[in-house]
Structures are given as structure tokens and as C-alpha cells.
Design an enzyme around this catalytic site. Structure first.
Site, PDB file in Angstrom:
ATOM      1  NE  ARG A   1     -11.095  -8.881  -4.025  1.00 15.48           N
ATOM      2  CZ  ARG A   1     -11.294  -7.783  -4.745  1.00 15.48           C
ATOM      3  NH1 ARG A   1     -11.527  -7.867  -6.040  1.00 15.48           N
ATOM      4  NH2 ARG A   1     -11.244  -6.592  -4.170  1.00 15.48           N
TER       5      ARG A   1
ATOM      6  CE  LYS B   1      -3.847  -2.194   2.462  1.00 10.95           C
ATOM      7  NZ  LYS B   1      -4.912  -2.001   1.474  1.00 10.95           N
TER       8      LYS B   1
END
Length: 479
Positions: free
Chosen positions: A330, A256
Site C-alpha cells: 500500500r 514473514k
């Protein structure tokens, strides 16, 4: 905060007092002079939702006005907000013990105000040398609410407190193994079945998503299954709850940028929420059979970390091309969903996750994002309950055509689409693993954690979604 339930007579009470004033009927019970009542009428004429403070040395009287003629969900939300404002005034006045009464009010209004006071008084104090000021005690007039109903709400708020605590604790003090053990301890106290799968068992189950994400971490993953099965459940097959348990998310090798990594301890809010919902249901003996499947790991760029272009084989045999290692939630959810479907054949499956920035950008901090597949009626009930408790639900389209955006050239499916419709394609990815099971996907990325105080939520974890799902299961038998 300590809670008490006992009779409170406004005109005789010797202590700090809050009086809820919904309409003019309440005037007959107000411990005010004629001049003070005239002042109250003037203020209330200008603003229905106002708070007046009266010196009753050495005590204080607070009159909290609200409009009881508004729709119930609206007036109750305003009471929560007024409770937050009152808390600020009380602490400024150095008032820490308070009693609550009123006239012509209903139990739901009492609960809404007490709930607002409870939620707003929370702050994460574990690491502070000097604990901030808090309300010490709340005594509620026992004539306004039944003891059993009051106790059920206290149980719910206790679970909400711990949900927020878990999310706020940094990964250095709460990794996957530690969280799993903490859940097991609570489950044992409640008589809830708890199974913890360690890394060897997860490898035996071939959960390629959970194992893949965990490859960069020194901490082993865990997969926790909680089951609450009351004797007279209204559902013949369980409802499966799946919560994202990424204990900390660096983004992996797709690390990130800038300060996007800050607050990523909150990426396990989904797992904390689902565990808390199930525990609250067990606390209050809701007649709903629930199973929570909670995959847990952190996402790091170390060791043999999984990489873009890798292909993972999931629990159900689906192959997944990794496009972005920061789309890790996910992957672990997919294994848990497939496991829940195969092992429990649930009549409904709900997942909740801090999944996508797209959901946050779509609706901001005022709602969670929802999608459904073969679950229109349950989602309608969830939306109604969301309006009632003011944890609102914004539904996005879930057309099959979105599947085209996550087709892979080298595997069955890829873990990330393009920037467009990012929240939806993430949901479609998960729906693949739910197969034909009625399925609801809830994305709480915009509401699970606030960097600064928002309304009656302190900075940090909110527990948003927990009260919603608990209210849903309270009314589950009406579907």
C-alpha cells in the site's frame, strides 16, 4: 500451442477431432453410427456436461457435450472446465494435435472452449530439464468464428501467457530494473509510450513510500509509466491503472514467519496484470486512453531497512506512520496513485494488488475483492464483465468510518489497522491518495497464485483479473 483457422468438416476430417455438442441439432453433423448416437444420448441424459471418446484409428474423436440452454456465462464457464478435462484425456491418449468444430454453436462458445484449453495447457517450464507434454496445435473451424475476432482472442491469450510468466519468474532473474526494461521493449514494439524513472528521479519526485520500502534492498527501485493513447478514444481523460510491483516480499523487518514467504515472487502480480491489460488493449486497438503507473521494488530486511515507527512522507505530502513493514504494498501504491491523480487527472483510477490475507480469507480462491469510492457505475460494469468471463468480483463495504481504524497519533495516517476489516482498511488507506477521483480497488491476494492446480489453472500464476479488465475496457463506452 500453435493455432490455425480453417474449414473443418466433421464427417470428412482425417485427424483428431473435438466436436462441441450443445443440443440435439448437432446430431445431424456428428460422424457417428446409429449405435454410437444412442450411446451419446444415454450419456447426455445422465450428464449434460460429459465427454465421449471414440477410436477412429489412427485418430480419435472427442464429443464434448454441454448445455446450451443454461445462461451464457454459466455454459461458457462449463466449456472452459470441460476443455481442461479434455486436455487431461488427450495427453493420456498421447494426442497432441486437435481440430475443433461443432454444429449450432456460437462464437462465444468456441472462444470459451479454446480459452479453457489455452489456460489449462499453460505451465511454467522455464527451469525444467524435461519439458512436460503440451498440446502442440489447435485448428478451429473457420465457419464458426470470424478471423478478426479469433485474432483478437489470440492477442489477449498471448498477453495472459506473459503475465503469468512474469509472475512465475523468481526475483533473482526478474528484479525491478529488469522488469522495467522488459516492459519498455514491448512498449516500443507496440508504439506505447514508456517512461522509466530510476532511483534518482524517484528521489526527485519524493516518493517516500517507494523509497522507504526499497531501503532494505540491494536492487534499486523503478517507477514505470506506460501510456496507450489511441486517436479516437472514447474517454476525454485517461483511465489510470496502478499495479503493485513488489518483486519479492520478505515482510521486511517484520519478516514473514514459517512458509508465508514462499511464493512471494508473486507479489508483483498487480504490476504484471496492469501492464498486460494495457498491452492487450494496444494489440487490439481498443479505443480507450489508458495510463499504467507501476511502482517496483522488493521488500528486504537488509541495509538501512525501514522499520515500524518510522514516518514516511509520501509523494503528495501525506505523512504515514509505519506500523508494520509487511504492509508495504500500500505504501508504494499510494505514491503511484497520488502521482497518477496529479499528473493525469484521470476520469477513473483502478488499482490491482496482491494486498491482504484478509481478502483471501474473506472470499477464498473464487473471486477477487473490490471496493469503490465515487465509482459505483464502473464497478457495476466490472461486476457484470466478471460474471461474463468468470473472473468474479466480490464487493466489500467502504464506509468512511473505517478511516478511524488507520488514524495515527504521530502522523496523518498509519499504514496498517487492527486485524478486523484488514482488506477494507488497506483499501481506505489507498483511497486517501485517490482523493476525489473515482476509484476502484481490486485485491487479488486469493486468486493471483495457486500452490497447486485449481480447475483449469496450473500451479503458479493465474493472471486472474486480466481478462476481467480487458473485457471491461472492451465495453467501456457503454457507461
Amino acid at each position: 500451442m500453435k493455432y490455425n483457422l480453417s474449414p473443418v468438416e466433421a464427417k470428412q476430417y482425417a485427424g483428431n477431432l473435438v466436436f462441441l455438442y450443445g443440443d440435439e441439432v448437432a446430431e445431424r453433423s456428428l460422424p457417428l453410427s446409429k449405435k454410437e448416437i444412442e450411446l451419446l444420448r444415454e450419456r447426455r441424459a445422465d450428464e449434460k456436461d460429459c465427454i465421449l471418446s471414440f477410436d477412429r484409428l489412427p485418430y480419435r474423436l472427442y464429443v464434448v457435450c454441454f448445455d446450451s440452454e443454461l445462461p451464457a456465462q454459466q455454459s461458457q464457464e462449463r466449456l472452459r472446465r470441460s476443455a481442461n478435462k479434455l486436455r487431461e484425456r488427450m495427453l493420456a491418449d498421447k494426442v497432441y494435435d486437435i481440430a475443433l468444430t461443432g454444429e449450432g454453436i456460437i462464437p462465444e462458445e468456441v472462444v470459451a472452449f479454446a480459452e479453457g484449453l489455452t489456460i489449462s495447457d499453460y505451465s511454467f517450464d522455464r527451469y525444467k530439464g524435461k519439458t512436460p507434454s503440451h498440446i502442440a496445435s489447435l485448428t478451429v473451424d473457420s465457419r464458426l468464428i470470424e478471423a478478426d475476432e479469433w485474432q483478437r482472442n489470440l492477442c489477449l491469450w498471448n498477453r495472459l501467457f506473459w503475465c503469468r510468466e512474469w509472475v512465475n519468474i523468481p526475483v533473482a532473474d526478474l528484479n525491478a530494473a529488469q522488469f522495467a526494461e522488459e516492459l519498455a521493449s514491448i512498449a516500443a514494439d507496440l508504439g506505447v509510450a514508456c517512461t522509466i524513472f530510476d532511483k534518482k528521479k524517484i528521489e526527485a519526485l519524493r516518493m517516500g513510500g517507494l523509497l522507504g520500502v526499497n531501503r532494505g534492498s540491494v536492487d534499486e527501485p523503478r517507477f514505470v509509466v506506460l501510456e496507450y493513447k489511441p486517436e479516437k478514444a472514447v474517454n476525454s481523460r485517461p483511465v489510470a491503472l496502478v499495479g503493485k510491483g513488489v518483486m519479492y516480499d520478505t515482510g521486511g523487518l517484520n519478516i514473514k514467519p514459517d512458509d508465508y514467504m514462499r511464493d512471494m515472487k508473486s507479489d508483483m502480480a498487480g504490476a504484471a496484470t496492469m501492464a498486460s491489460v494495457l498491452f492487450a488493449a494496444a494489440d487490439n486497438h481498443l479505443p480507450v486512453h489508458l495510463v499504467a503507473c507501476l511502482p517496483m521494488t522488493d521488500n528486504r530486511p537488509g541495509f538501512n531497512a525501514y522499520a515500524a515507527d518510522d514516518v514516511l512522507t509520501m509523494y503528495d505530502g501525506t505523512t504515514v506512520e509505519v506500523v508494520n513493514t509487511d504492509a508495504e504494498g500500500r505504501l508504494i501504491l499510494a505514491d503511484a496513485i497520488a502521482y497518477a491523480v496529479a499528473s493525469y487527472k484521470p476520469e477513473l483510477l483502478i488499482d490491482i494488488a496482491t494486498l491482504t490475507g484478509a481478502a483471501m480469507r474473506a472470499v477464498g480462491p473464487y473471486a477477487l475483492v473490490a471496493m469503490q469510492q465515487n465509482a459505483e457505475n464502473p464497478l457495476n460494469l466490472l461486476r457484470i464483465m466478471g460474471n461474463q468471463v468468470y473472473e468474479r468480483v466480490a464487493e466489500l463495504p467502504f464506509f468512511e468510518e473505517y478511516d478511524d481504524m488507520i488514524k495515527s497519533e504521530v502522523a496523518d495516517i498509519k499504514n496498517c489497522g487492527e486485524a478486523q476489516a484488514g482488506a477494507i482498511t488497506a483499501g481506505r488507506f489507498l483511497a486517501h491518495f485517490a482523493a476525489n477521483t473515482p476509484y476502484i480497488h481490486l485485491d487479488i491476494a486469493g486468486v493471483a497464485f495457486f500452490s497447486k492446480r485449481e480447475g483449469y489453472y496450473a500451479a503458479g500464476a493465474t493472471g486472474y483479473g486480466m481478462r476481467l479488465l480487458y473485457a471491461f475496457f472492451q465495453t467501456y463506452d457503454i457507461m
